[in-house]
Design an enzyme around this catalytic site. Structure first.
Site, PDB file in Angstrom:
ATOM      1  N   SER A 185       0.825  -1.213   0.000  1.00  9.09           N
ATOM      2  CA  SER A 185       0.000   0.000   0.000  1.00  9.09           C
ATOM      3  C   SER A 185       0.853   1.254   0.000  1.00  9.09           C
ATOM      4  O   SER A 185       0.412   2.321  -0.427  1.00  9.09           O
ATOM      5  CB  SER A 185      -0.848   0.069   1.272  1.00  9.09           C
ATOM      6  OG  SER A 185      -1.730  -0.993   1.350  1.00  9.09           O
ATOM      7  N   HIS A 206      -0.982  -3.052  -7.443  1.00  6.39           N
ATOM      8  CA  HIS A 206      -1.739  -2.653  -6.248  1.00  6.39           C
ATOM      9  C   HIS A 206      -3.240  -2.778  -6.492  1.00  6.39           C
ATOM     10  O   HIS A 206      -3.827  -2.009  -7.250  1.00  6.39           O
ATOM     11  CB  HIS A 206      -1.358  -1.208  -5.879  1.00  6.39           C
ATOM     12  CG  HIS A 206      -1.932  -0.757  -4.585  1.00  6.39           C
ATOM     13  ND1 HIS A 206      -2.335   0.529  -4.353  1.00  6.39           N
ATOM     14  CD2 HIS A 206      -2.184  -1.429  -3.427  1.00  6.39           C
ATOM     15  CE1 HIS A 206      -2.795   0.634  -3.122  1.00  6.39           C
ATOM     16  NE2 HIS A 206      -2.716  -0.546  -2.542  1.00  6.39           N
TER      17      HIS A 206
HETATM   18  C1  LIG Z   1      -5.308   0.441   1.708  1.00  4.62           C
HETATM   19  C2  LIG Z   1      -4.994   0.295   0.277  1.00  4.62           C
HETATM   20  O1  LIG Z   1      -3.841   0.053  -0.070  1.00  4.62           O
HETATM   21  C3  LIG Z   1      -5.977   0.515  -0.789  1.00  4.62           C
HETATM   22  C4  LIG Z   1      -7.412   0.200  -0.532  1.00  4.62           C
HETATM   23  O2  LIG Z   1      -7.888  -0.870  -0.812  1.00  4.62           O
HETATM   24  S1  LIG Z   1      -8.291   1.432   0.148  1.00  4.62           S
HETATM   25  C5  LIG Z   1      -9.906   0.751   0.277  1.00  4.62           C
HETATM   26  C6  LIG Z   1     -10.668   0.860  -1.007  1.00  4.62           C
HETATM   27  N1  LIG Z   1     -12.000   0.319  -0.813  1.00  4.62           N
HETATM   28  C7  LIG Z   1     -13.046   1.077  -0.554  1.00  4.62           C
HETATM   29  O3  LIG Z   1     -12.966   2.300  -0.561  1.00  4.62           O
HETATM   30  C8  LIG Z   1     -14.287   0.319  -0.247  1.00  4.62           C
HETATM   31  C9  LIG Z   1     -15.432   1.244   0.054  1.00  4.62           C
HETATM   32  N2  LIG Z   1     -16.636   0.434   0.314  1.00  4.62           N
HETATM   33  C10 LIG Z   1     -17.392  -0.090  -0.671  1.00  4.62           C
HETATM   34  O4  LIG Z   1     -17.162   0.089  -1.845  1.00  4.62           O
HETATM   35  C11 LIG Z   1     -18.604  -0.876  -0.227  1.00  4.62           C
HETATM   36  O5  LIG Z   1     -18.935  -0.481   1.083  1.00  4.62           O
HETATM   37  C12 LIG Z   1     -18.371  -2.430  -0.262  1.00  4.62           C
HETATM   38  C13 LIG Z   1     -18.229  -2.867  -1.724  1.00  4.62           C
HETATM   39  C14 LIG Z   1     -17.157  -2.863   0.525  1.00  4.62           C
HETATM   40  C15 LIG Z   1     -19.569  -3.129   0.362  1.00  4.62           C
HETATM   41  O6  LIG Z   1     -20.714  -2.622  -0.219  1.00  4.62           O
HETATM   42  P1  LIG Z   1     -22.154  -2.708   0.506  1.00  4.62           P
HETATM   43  O7  LIG Z   1     -23.140  -2.198  -0.460  1.00  4.62           O
HETATM   44  O8  LIG Z   1     -22.064  -2.077   1.850  1.00  4.62           O
HETATM   45  O9  LIG Z   1     -22.295  -4.211   0.843  1.00  4.62           O
HETATM   46  P2  LIG Z   1     -22.825  -5.413  -0.037  1.00  4.62           P
HETATM   47  O10 LIG Z   1     -24.252  -5.181  -0.455  1.00  4.62           O
HETATM   48  O11 LIG Z   1     -22.518  -6.615   0.791  1.00  4.62           O
HETATM   49  O12 LIG Z   1     -21.873  -5.435  -1.325  1.00  4.62           O
HETATM   50  C16 LIG Z   1     -22.060  -4.631  -2.478  1.00  4.62           C
HETATM   51  C17 LIG Z   1     -21.777  -5.456  -3.683  1.00  4.62           C
HETATM   52  O13 LIG Z   1     -20.440  -5.959  -3.657  1.00  4.62           O
HETATM   53  C18 LIG Z   1     -20.429  -7.385  -3.670  1.00  4.62           C
HETATM   54  N3  LIG Z   1     -19.346  -7.829  -2.774  1.00  4.62           N
HETATM   55  C19 LIG Z   1     -18.976  -7.256  -1.612  1.00  4.62           C
HETATM   56  N4  LIG Z   1     -17.889  -7.887  -1.137  1.00  4.62           N
HETATM   57  C20 LIG Z   1     -17.578  -8.865  -2.021  1.00  4.62           C
HETATM   58  C21 LIG Z   1     -16.573  -9.853  -2.094  1.00  4.62           C
HETATM   59  N5  LIG Z   1     -15.615  -9.935  -1.162  1.00  4.62           N
HETATM   60  N6  LIG Z   1     -16.547 -10.716  -3.166  1.00  4.62           N
HETATM   61  C22 LIG Z   1     -17.476 -10.613  -4.147  1.00  4.62           C
HETATM   62  N7  LIG Z   1     -18.468  -9.683  -4.139  1.00  4.62           N
HETATM   63  C23 LIG Z   1     -18.513  -8.840  -3.072  1.00  4.62           C
HETATM   64  C24 LIG Z   1     -21.805  -7.797  -3.176  1.00  4.62           C
HETATM   65  O14 LIG Z   1     -22.188  -9.063  -3.665  1.00  4.62           O
HETATM   66  C25 LIG Z   1     -22.681  -6.685  -3.719  1.00  4.62           C
HETATM   67  O15 LIG Z   1     -22.962  -6.891  -5.072  1.00  4.62           O
HETATM   68  P3  LIG Z   1     -24.347  -6.340  -5.742  1.00  4.62           P
HETATM   69  O16 LIG Z   1     -24.488  -4.894  -5.344  1.00  4.62           O
HETATM   70  O17 LIG Z   1     -24.130  -6.526  -7.213  1.00  4.62           O
HETATM   71  O18 LIG Z   1     -25.411  -7.205  -5.151  1.00  4.62           O
HETATM   72  N1  LIG Z   2      -6.138  -4.181   3.569  1.00  4.71           N
HETATM   73  C1  LIG Z   2      -6.249  -3.392   2.511  1.00  4.71           C
HETATM   74  O1  LIG Z   2      -7.247  -2.685   2.333  1.00  4.71           O
HETATM   75  C2  LIG Z   2      -5.161  -3.370   1.502  1.00  4.71           C
HETATM   76  C3  LIG Z   2      -3.912  -3.887   1.795  1.00  4.71           C
HETATM   77  N2  LIG Z   2      -2.932  -3.849   0.844  1.00  4.71           N
HETATM   78  C4  LIG Z   2      -1.607  -4.397   1.135  1.00  4.71           C
HETATM   79  O2  LIG Z   2      -1.663  -5.809   0.940  1.00  4.71           O
HETATM   80  C5  LIG Z   2      -0.814  -6.458   1.873  1.00  4.71           C
HETATM   81  C6  LIG Z   2      -1.613  -7.453   2.695  1.00  4.71           C
HETATM   82  O3  LIG Z   2      -2.650  -6.784   3.346  1.00  4.71           O
HETATM   83  P1  LIG Z   2      -3.898  -7.586   3.970  1.00  4.71           P
HETATM   84  O4  LIG Z   2      -4.287  -8.702   3.078  1.00  4.71           O
HETATM   85  O5  LIG Z   2      -4.892  -6.561   4.337  1.00  4.71           O
HETATM   86  O6  LIG Z   2      -3.231  -8.178   5.298  1.00  4.71           O
HETATM   87  P2  LIG Z   2      -3.705  -9.415   6.181  1.00  4.71           P
HETATM   88  O7  LIG Z   2      -3.186  -9.157   7.546  1.00  4.71           O
HETATM   89  O8  LIG Z   2      -5.158  -9.674   5.992  1.00  4.71           O
HETATM   90  O9  LIG Z   2      -2.906 -10.641   5.524  1.00  4.71           O
HETATM   91  C7  LIG Z   2      -1.512 -10.772   5.510  1.00  4.71           C
HETATM   92  C8  LIG Z   2      -1.206 -12.264   5.462  1.00  4.71           C
HETATM   93  O10 LIG Z   2       0.181 -12.445   5.188  1.00  4.71           O
HETATM   94  C9  LIG Z   2       0.594 -13.620   5.889  1.00  4.71           C
HETATM   95  N3  LIG Z   2       2.052 -13.572   5.993  1.00  4.71           N
HETATM   96  C10 LIG Z   2       2.795 -12.754   6.779  1.00  4.71           C
HETATM   97  N4  LIG Z   2       4.106 -12.998   6.548  1.00  4.71           N
HETATM   98  C11 LIG Z   2       4.172 -13.987   5.606  1.00  4.71           C
HETATM   99  C12 LIG Z   2       5.241 -14.659   4.947  1.00  4.71           C
HETATM  100  N5  LIG Z   2       6.498 -14.369   5.211  1.00  4.71           N
HETATM  101  N6  LIG Z   2       4.930 -15.599   4.024  1.00  4.71           N
HETATM  102  C13 LIG Z   2       3.642 -15.900   3.731  1.00  4.71           C
HETATM  103  N7  LIG Z   2       2.587 -15.292   4.334  1.00  4.71           N
HETATM  104  C14 LIG Z   2       2.856 -14.349   5.247  1.00  4.71           C
HETATM  105  C15 LIG Z   2      -0.146 -13.536   7.221  1.00  4.71           C
HETATM  106  O11 LIG Z   2      -0.238 -14.812   7.836  1.00  4.71           O
HETATM  107  C16 LIG Z   2      -1.509 -12.994   6.780  1.00  4.71           C
HETATM  108  O12 LIG Z   2      -2.415 -14.044   6.510  1.00  4.71           O
HETATM  109  C17 LIG Z   2      -0.129  -5.349   2.696  1.00  4.71           C
HETATM  110  O13 LIG Z   2       1.084  -5.023   2.072  1.00  4.71           O
HETATM  111  C18 LIG Z   2      -1.126  -4.198   2.566  1.00  4.71           C
HETATM  112  O14 LIG Z   2      -0.522  -2.949   2.731  1.00  4.71           O
HETATM  113  C19 LIG Z   2      -3.124  -3.329  -0.415  1.00  4.71           C
HETATM  114  C20 LIG Z   2      -4.348  -2.855  -0.761  1.00  4.71           C
HETATM  115  C21 LIG Z   2      -5.455  -2.792   0.180  1.00  4.71           C
END
Ligand SMILES: CC(=O)CC(=O)SCCNC(=O)CCNC(=O)[C@H](O)C(C)(C)COP(=O)(O)OP(=O)(O)OC[C@H]1O[C@@H](n2cnc3c(N)ncnc32)[C@H](O)[C@@H]1OP(=O)(O)O
Ligand SMILES: NC(=O)C1=CN([C@@H]2O[C@H](COP(=O)(O)OP(=O)(O)OC[C@H]3O[C@@H](n4cnc5c(N)ncnc54)[C@H](O)[C@@H]3O)[C@@H](O)[C@H]2O)C=CC1
Length: 350
Positions: A185, A206
């Site tokens: 991330s 990513h």
């Molecule tokens: C940290 C990083 O490095 C980067 C990141 O990822 S930052 C995070 C980015 N993500 C976001 O911003 C997510 C924001 N949230 C959302 O978009 C929505 O809340 C959500 C999609 C997570 C859930 O949506 P919701 O409307 O509250 O729930 P829900 O009705 O269960 O799901 C919506 C749809 O997604 C589908 N869905 C949700 N999770 C799913 C999964 N894991 N697998 C397959 N389908 C899934 C559902 O089936 C549903 O589909 P339909 O609308 O076609 O029926």
């Molecule tokens: N959570 C999020 O929304 C997002 C996370 N990421 C990135 O993806 C990566 C994973 O994040 P998550 O899936 O959320 O974390 P998580 O905590 O759900 O999963 C990480 C997994 O890695 C395993 N692990 C740790 N060390 C290991 C090793 N040496 N070999 C094999 N497995 C090992 C752990 O057992 C755990 O199951 C991170 O780098 C995170 O920054 C990227 C996009 C979105």
């Protein structure tokens, strides 16, 4: 904003072309082992023939088999999407229980997808689920399964040293054509890649959470990533049904550079008592049309991951107040309350 990654040098790496051949061990933990005779022949061929090629001669690898390292929320999601688009995937985690949970989660999510996609043809839906599940195998030993991989996608804990260790080990074992990609991330792709000898075949890939739903993939190239590698990953993202964007190896790439400061500012607003967590979340959902409020989203991403990102950015930019320590985030993480995945974070989920 100062550069978090800036100014780091990629260490010179030794050439692994002459490294010892790996043992071709079967992944004994594999739930659906596909180490058939054909795989052995292909692995033998790739190992002996591709290693003789210079990296520039390895062009436009079509990704058929991938290894996903990390069976948490992201790794399981990546495996699900790759398997349901016809790729064979080996999902690796050090923890066998997590792998069982991941496969169960994938099955549940595939049922969800099939119900929608094949609402009028339940038999086709069942076939879709079974085909995708057959494409997924699991292992707790990355070294034993990496030889047949065209692509290794790493999605383990957000820690530079741990990521470098895994890639440096696999670099000695994977075929020359294999592309390495990190789903980090926030960490510098250049820094992670520096633990390997395949700088031209190393990039960021990513995905966004939840992977089966979010349409974007950021493809991140370093100054050493070859155009062939980038083209291959852009194409692979499209085959997965995603929309890729190209990013430079800058802190947070595009999305997290904008998203993380927003989430952190919301946490600080809550800490200052300028709004309840519920009101902050409602405000951003109803005021901006976001599907989740910022605190809800922090819980969804994982507070441990949020803290890893903040600590890394703050260490690189100690004078930047945006990255200063957050008391509530630190407290929740110290208590093991990582958000949705552990059942509690800013909110309770049980
Ligand atoms: C940290 C990083 O490095 C980067 C990141 O990822 S930052 C995070 C980015 N993500 C976001 O911003 C997510 C924001 N949230 C959302 O978009 C929505 O809340 C959500 C999609 C997570 C859930 O949506 P919701 O409307 O509250 O729930 P829900 O009705 O269960 O799901 C919506 C749809 O997604 C589908 N869905 C949700 N999770 C799913 C999964 N894991 N697998 C397959 N389908 C899934 C559902 O089936 C549903 O589909 P339909 O609308 O076609 O029926
Ligand atoms: N959570 C999020 O929304 C997002 C996370 N990421 C990135 O993806 C990566 C994973 O994040 P998550 O899936 O959320 O974390 P998580 O905590 O759900 O999963 C990480 C997994 O890695 C395993 N692990 C740790 N060390 C290991 C090793 N040496 N070999 C094999 N497995 C090992 C752990 O057992 C755990 O199951 C991170 O780098 C995170 O920054 C990227 C996009 C979105």
């Amino acid at each position: 904003m100062q550069s978090v990654h800036g100014g780091r040098k990629v260490a010179a790496r030794r050439d692994h072309v002459t490294a010892d051949l790996p043992s071709r061990a079967r992944p004994s933990e594999s739930s659906r082992s596909r180490f058939d005779a054909r795989r052995h022949i292909m692995a033998f061929f790739t190992h002996h023939v591709c290693r003789g090629l210079s990296s520039s001669a390895v062009r436009n690898v079509a990704i058929k088999h991938l290894t996903v390292i990390g069976g948490g929320q992201m790794g399981a999601g990546i495996a699900q999407v790759a398997a349901s688009t016809g790729h064979s995937v080996t999902l690796v985690d050090t923890n066998g229980e997590i792998l069982k949970k991941a496969v169960k989660g994938i099955e549940g999510n595939l049922k969800r997808v099939a119900k929608k996609k094949f609402s009028d043809k339940p038999e086709s839906g069942e076939e879709f689920i079974q085909k995708a599940l057959q494409n997924v195998s699991t292992s707790t030993d990355a070294a034993a399964v990496v030889q047949g991989s065209d692509l290794v996608v790493e999605a383990i804990v957000e820690n530079l040293k741990v990521k470098q260790d895994i890639f440096s080990g696999l670099d000695k074992l994977a075929p020359a054509h294999t592309i390495f990609a990190s789903n980090t991330s926030s960490l510098s792709i250049t820094d992670i890649a520096s633990s390997t000898s395949r700088l031209d075949r190393f990039a960021g890939l990513h995905f966004f959470n939840p992977v089966p739903v979010m349409k974007l993939v950021e493809v991140i190239g370093t100054s050493a990533t070859s155009q062939e590698t980038l083209d291959c990953l852009l194409n692979f993202s499209k085959v997965l049904g995603k929309t890729p964007v190209s990013c430079k190896d800058t802190p947070g790439f595009i999305v997290n550079r904008l998203l993380l400061p927003y989430i952190i500012e919301a946490i600080r607003m809550y800490e200052r008592g300028h709004g309840s967590k519920e009101d902050i979340d409602i405000a951003m959902k109803l005021g901006c049309g976001y599907p989740m409020g910022p605190l809800e989203l922090a819980d969804y991403v994982g507070l441990d991951t949020m803290k890893f990102i903040m600590d890394y950015w703050s260490a690189a930019n100690p004078e930047n107040p945006s990255f200063a320590q957050s008391e509530s985030l630190n407290k929740l993480v110290a208590e093991g309350k990582f958000g949705k995945k552990t059942g509690e974070g800013f909110y309770k989920y049980k």
